[in-house]
Design a protein around this motif. Sequence first.
Motif, PDB file in Angstrom:
ATOM      1  N   TRP A 150      -1.950  10.010  -4.010  1.00  0.00           N
ATOM      2  CA  TRP A 150      -2.603   9.187  -5.034  1.00  0.00           C
ATOM      3  C   TRP A 150      -3.107  10.089  -6.146  1.00  0.00           C
ATOM      4  CZ3 TRP A 150      -3.318   3.864  -5.155  1.00  0.00           C
ATOM      5  CH2 TRP A 150      -2.908   3.170  -4.009  1.00  0.00           C
TER       6      TRP A 150
ATOM      7  N   ASP B 281       0.858  -1.185   0.000  1.00  0.00           N
ATOM      8  CA  ASP B 281       0.000   0.000   0.000  1.00  0.00           C
ATOM      9  C   ASP B 281       0.897   1.238   0.000  1.00  0.00           C
ATOM     10  OD1 ASP B 281      -1.634   2.171   0.529  1.00  0.00           O
ATOM     11  OD2 ASP B 281      -2.729   1.191   2.162  1.00  0.00           O
TER      12      ASP B 281
ATOM     13  N   PRO C 123      -7.311   4.839  -4.826  1.00  0.00           N
ATOM     14  CA  PRO C 123      -6.847   3.572  -4.286  1.00  0.00           C
ATOM     15  C   PRO C 123      -7.977   2.554  -4.350  1.00  0.00           C
ATOM     16  CG  PRO C 123      -6.986   5.256  -2.556  1.00  0.00           C
ATOM     17  CD  PRO C 123      -7.425   5.889  -3.844  1.00  0.00           C
TER      18      PRO C 123
ATOM     19  N   SER D  47      -2.541   2.167 -11.551  1.00  0.00           N
ATOM     20  CA  SER D  47      -2.557   3.137 -10.448  1.00  0.00           C
ATOM     21  C   SER D  47      -1.336   4.050 -10.559  1.00  0.00           C
ATOM     22  CB  SER D  47      -2.504   2.424  -9.093  1.00  0.00           C
ATOM     23  OG  SER D  47      -3.676   1.712  -8.841  1.00  0.00           O
TER      24      SER D  47
ATOM     25  N   LEU E  39       4.481  -6.729  -6.819  1.00  0.00           N
ATOM     26  CA  LEU E  39       4.078  -5.380  -7.199  1.00  0.00           C
ATOM     27  C   LEU E  39       5.257  -4.741  -7.929  1.00  0.00           C
ATOM     28  CD1 LEU E  39       2.265  -2.812  -7.053  1.00  0.00           C
ATOM     29  CD2 LEU E  39       3.279  -2.376  -4.817  1.00  0.00           C
TER      30      LEU E  39
ATOM     31  N   MET F 154       6.341  -1.139  -9.899  1.00  0.00           N
ATOM     32  CA  MET F 154       6.025   0.257 -10.195  1.00  0.00           C
ATOM     33  C   MET F 154       7.166   0.839 -11.016  1.00  0.00           C
ATOM     34  SD  MET F 154       4.678   1.558  -6.462  1.00  0.00           S
ATOM     35  CE  MET F 154       6.169   1.069  -5.605  1.00  0.00           C
TER      36      MET F 154
ATOM     37  N   VAL G 255       1.850   1.741 -11.502  1.00  0.00           N
ATOM     38  CA  VAL G 255       1.878   0.302 -11.277  1.00  0.00           C
ATOM     39  C   VAL G 255       1.750  -0.379 -12.632  1.00  0.00           C
ATOM     40  CG1 VAL G 255       0.716  -1.657 -10.182  1.00  0.00           C
ATOM     41  CG2 VAL G 255       0.926   0.529  -8.952  1.00  0.00           C
TER      42      VAL G 255
ATOM     43  N   VAL H 123      -4.397  -0.184  -4.873  1.00  0.00           N
ATOM     44  CA  VAL H 123      -3.437  -0.480  -5.936  1.00  0.00           C
ATOM     45  C   VAL H 123      -4.037  -1.440  -6.952  1.00  0.00           C
ATOM     46  CG1 VAL H 123      -1.254  -1.659  -6.434  1.00  0.00           C
ATOM     47  CG2 VAL H 123      -1.397  -0.090  -4.506  1.00  0.00           C
TER      48      VAL H 123
END
Length: 147
Positions: free
Chosen positions: A40, A24, A44, A50, A78, A80, A69, A46
Motif C-alpha cells: 500500500w 481488498d 487502507p 488509493s 472496483l 484500478m 483506484v 480501498v
Amino acid sequence: MAVDVSSEIVINAPAPRVAAYAGDPSNAPAWYVNIQTVEWLTPPPVTVGSRMKFVAHFLGRRLAYTYEVVEFVPGERLVMRTAQGPFPMETTYTWQPHGDDATRMTLRNRGEPSGFASLGAPMMAAAMRRANAKDLATLKRLIETSQ
C-alpha cells in the motif's frame, strides 16, 4: 492492438462477502497466481485515489507497477488503472448477486500495449484469459471453503 479480457465466475457466497475479500488488494497474492506482493502506498482501506504497488510474474517476466483506484462502489464495482511500463492496463471487478446466496464476479483486464509488447498482444490476451480463469477458480475455492 488492444487487449480486452473478461472472465466471470459464480461464487457460492453473498456479494458483500465476495466483494470485501476480492476487493481488498492485500488479498491478491492469495488468489492471483502471478501476483507476488502488494504494498500500500496510501493508507487502507480501498477508496478512490488509493494506490498500491504490485509485483508480479507474467510470461516469464517480473513486473512492478502501481495501480490507482479510479472508481469504487463498495460491494459492486472496483476499477484500478496503471499507466506505467509498456502495457498500461485497467482492471475492473464487478460483483452482482446471483440467486439467493451467490455472487457473479467479473474480472476484466484491458489495455493498449505499446512498442515491442504490442507484437505479442494476441498471445498476451490468451495467457491473461488462462490466468484469470485459474485466479477466479482459486478465489472461489478460498471463499467457499472458508464459510
